[in-house]
Design a protein around this motif. Structure first.
Motif, PDB file in Angstrom:
ATOM      1  N   GLN A 164      34.784  31.690 102.093  1.00  0.00           N
ATOM      2  CA  GLN A 164      36.063  32.364 102.341  1.00  0.00           C
ATOM      3  C   GLN A 164      37.238  31.462 101.964  1.00  0.00           C
ATOM      4  O   GLN A 164      38.261  31.940 101.510  1.00  0.00           O
ATOM      5  N   LYS A 165      37.053  30.158 102.145  1.00  0.00           N
ATOM      6  CA  LYS A 165      38.096  29.236 101.705  1.00  0.00           C
ATOM      7  C   LYS A 165      38.266  29.338 100.206  1.00  0.00           C
ATOM      8  O   LYS A 165      39.385  29.255  99.693  1.00  0.00           O
ATOM      9  N   ALA A 166      37.158  29.514  99.494  1.00  0.00           N
ATOM     10  CA  ALA A 166      37.223  29.635  98.038  1.00  0.00           C
ATOM     11  C   ALA A 166      38.004  30.882  97.648  1.00  0.00           C
ATOM     12  O   ALA A 166      38.505  30.993  96.540  1.00  0.00           O
ATOM     13  N   ARG A 167      38.091  31.854  98.572  1.00  0.00           N
ATOM     14  CA  ARG A 167      38.897  33.043  98.305  1.00  0.00           C
ATOM     15  C   ARG A 167      40.279  32.901  98.913  1.00  0.00           C
ATOM     16  O   ARG A 167      40.993  33.884  99.109  1.00  0.00           O
ATOM     17  N   GLY A 168      40.613  31.686  99.289  1.00  0.00           N
ATOM     18  CA  GLY A 168      41.971  31.421  99.758  1.00  0.00           C
ATOM     19  C   GLY A 168      42.205  31.662 101.233  1.00  0.00           C
ATOM     20  O   GLY A 168      43.342  31.682 101.678  1.00  0.00           O
ATOM     21  N   ALA A 169      41.126  31.841 102.016  1.00  0.00           N
ATOM     22  CA  ALA A 169      41.322  32.017 103.454  1.00  0.00           C
ATOM     23  C   ALA A 169      41.925  30.743 104.017  1.00  0.00           C
ATOM     24  O   ALA A 169      41.590  29.653 103.601  1.00  0.00           O
ATOM     25  N   ASP A 170      42.829  30.932 104.993  1.00  0.00           N
ATOM     26  CA  ASP A 170      43.536  29.785 105.551  1.00  0.00           C
ATOM     27  C   ASP A 170      43.191  29.693 107.031  1.00  0.00           C
ATOM     28  O   ASP A 170      43.542  30.564 107.809  1.00  0.00           O
TER      29      ASP A 170
END
Lengths: 271, 289
Positions: free
Chosen positions: A182-188
């Motif tokens: 999800q971080k790779a999809r920009g989740a913060d």
């Protein structure tokens, strides 16, 4: 990071305490807790403290492990100590200022309580440090087996506990994997207010639950494929047998209990 | 000078340094990836492939060494690391396990939404990318959990593509799919690379897949970069690849065998199509002579 959490806390070793029967260890831990609450004065408490110290030395588990387990409890110990110091008014007055009065009795009680809590924590950590989680659940199952009379499914409960323990590391790995994806999809996950952060967990929690259910299904299929049918008539790979050392440790605890009662009776009561 | 988009310089990563469990996952990796190429990363399990790609978008930070994106260190400004993740889109193994939204549309929109794009732009991207991966309009409002394995995989990949990254990295995009699913995903990736002209990096176990679609191949062996070059260059080291426990494509083996027997196959081949051509050419030569 998440992976730093130690699970089960087992510290591998071959000491006498590691080799003791897990059932005996559980019973002795319970007994220890009962005895330490029977202590009425510093002499009997000292006896229990000595017992704790000897057990720790015998276990071969390094001291820093015990400090680590003590750390989260420290605020509670300090809090009770402070309360005791301020609220118990017994013995000679040491200091009096405005509404605060500190007495020798208060100080003594505070110290007594602190030592008691420390002994309790040490003793229960000792149990988890010297016993593997599987042995623990196994032992709990056996200790609770009399409850079968009340139609409580002890085996099922123990199996659930074992499985839960087994899957904690797996799920932690899973969380890390999903978080990365999800971080790779920009989740913060790091910024924002509390509610925003809670919301940010949804993309991790939903896949986690989905995969936990998937694993549960797969596992139950795999278990039924191998003819698992619950505890009825099931034999065990590891038989638990009592050894001489188990008997000796029971005897030791009986002596300590007797000692505490004697000390309580012949010397003054603090509380 | 070649146009380099992504470069690593002496990149090293050590897990749990200075403890008994110390493992160096990648050691001293220096590689420069040209803009617009399709790179296949191959290597054994545990050779450091996955660790390497997690460095590309800053999910991990090397113990030493740097990663340069468009010539700039991605860790130059720590706060900018999220924007690096939009420029280098990484799609992990079994990406279908990261689906979480109620509908396919919302799930694909997750990445673009995090980028802070406008509603219209998100809408355009989601529709475009879903039709690109071959999922029709009617899929938009379905729950991703109701789809088949192959469809889920495509939705997940679309979720990364929708961010329109300059570099698309896919870790084993075909793992666990049936032959038809594999072919679909592979051709999808190839098409994506051709139509967008972006750089694509794909980690794979299959030499056949790598030989089939990649322009360049990067071989990892025991945490080190073993080879990086064109498909011909890399597969010309057949012996060394085999000693690393890696297979070479079947057709490549056939080529080597034919050469060994002294047959006049002229050009190297590593796909079935090329093999057919080369062998037929060989026969023709024989007839003419």
């Amino acid at each position: 990071m998440i992976s730093d959490i130690t699970i089960g806390q087992y510290y591998s070793g071959t000491s006498v305490l590691h080799r003791l029967d897990a059932r005996v260890k559980i019973l002795l831990t319970v007994l220890f807790i009962v005895i330490i609450f029977l202590c009425k004065n510093f002499l009997s408490l000292a006896l229990m403290f000595a017992l704790t110290a000897v057990s720790i030395l015998l276990s071969g588990v390094p001291f820093r492990m015990f400090f680590k387990s003590l750390k989260p409890i420290l605020p509670i110990i300090l809090f009770t100590a402070v309360l005791n110091i301020f609220y118990i008014k017994k013995g000679t007055e040491l200091l009096s200022f405005w509404v605060i009065t500190i007495t020798t009795g208060g100080l003594a009680t505070a110290f007594f309580m602190a030592v008691r809590i420390i002994c309790l924590i040490m003793c229960s950590s000792l149990l988890t440090y010297t016993t593997t989680p599987t042995d623990l659940t196994d032992a709990i199952e056996r200790l609770l087996s009399p409850l079968k009379v009340l139609h409580i499914q002890v085996h099922t409960l123990a199996m659930m506990m074992t499985l839960a323990l087994r899957f904690i590391p797996t799920l932690i790995e899973e969380i890390e994997r999903i978080t990365n994806a999800q971080k790779a999809r920009g989740a913060d996950f790091e910024s924002g207010r509390f509610m925003q952060r809670v919301k940010a967990m949804i993309p991790v929690l939903v896949p986690l639950f989905v995969s936990a259910f998937r694993r549960a299904y797969e596992l139950s299929f795999a278990m039924s494929c191998r003819c698992y049918h619950g505890g009825e008539g099931r034999t065990r790979m590891k038989q638990m047998k009592l050894h001489l050392s188990d008997g000796v440790s029971f005897l030791l605890f009986a002596l300590v209990l007797a000692g505490v009662i004697v000390l309580n009776h012949f010397f003054g009561k603090l509380i | 000078m070649a146009d380099i988009i992504l470069e690593t310089k002496n990149l090293t990563y050590t897990y749990a340094p200075k403890t008994a469990g110390e493992v160096t996952a990648i050691r001293d990796v220096s590689v420069a990836i040209e803009r617009g190429t399709l790179v296949g990363i191959i290597g054994h399990t545990g050779s450091g492939k996955s660790t390497l790609i997690e460095h590309f978008n800053g999910l991990m930070r090397g113990t030493s060494g740097v990663v340069l994106l468009d010539g700039k260190d991605i860790w130059e400004n720590k706060k900018e690391i999220r924007s690096v993740r939009f420029r280098v889109g990484v799609c992990f193994q079994y990406p279908e396990y990261q689906l979480f939204e109620e509908t396919v549309y919302k799930d694909v929109a997750f990445g673009p939404k995090n980028m802070g794009l406008s509603e219209e732009e998100i809408d355009r991207r989601v529709r475009e990318v879903l039709s690109f991966v071959g999922l029709e309009e009617r899929y938009l409002e379905l729950s991703p959990f109701d789809l088949s394995g192959g469809e889920k995989r495509r939705v997940a990949i679309a979720g990364i593509m929708a961010m329109e990254p300059q570099v698309l990295v896919l870790d084993e995009p075909c793992a666990g799919l049936d032959p038809i699913g594999r072919a679909t995903v592979l051709s999808l990736i190839q098409n994506y690379q051709k139509t967008t002209g972006s750089t694509v990096i794909i980690v794979t176990h299959s030499m056949e897949d790598a030989a089939l679609i990649a322009d360049r191949i990067l071989v990892m062996n025991q945490a080190r970069l073993a080879f990086y070059g064109t498909v011909e260059e890399v597969f010309s080291h057949a012996g060394e690849l085999q000693s690393m426990g890696l297979d070479i494509p079947q057709m490549m083996r056939l080529y080597l065998l034919l050469r060994e027997k002294g047959l006049p196959v002229s050009k190297t081949f590593y796909t079935l199509e090329q093999a057919k051509k080369a062998i037929l050419a060989c026969f023709k030569k024989g007839e003419n002579a």
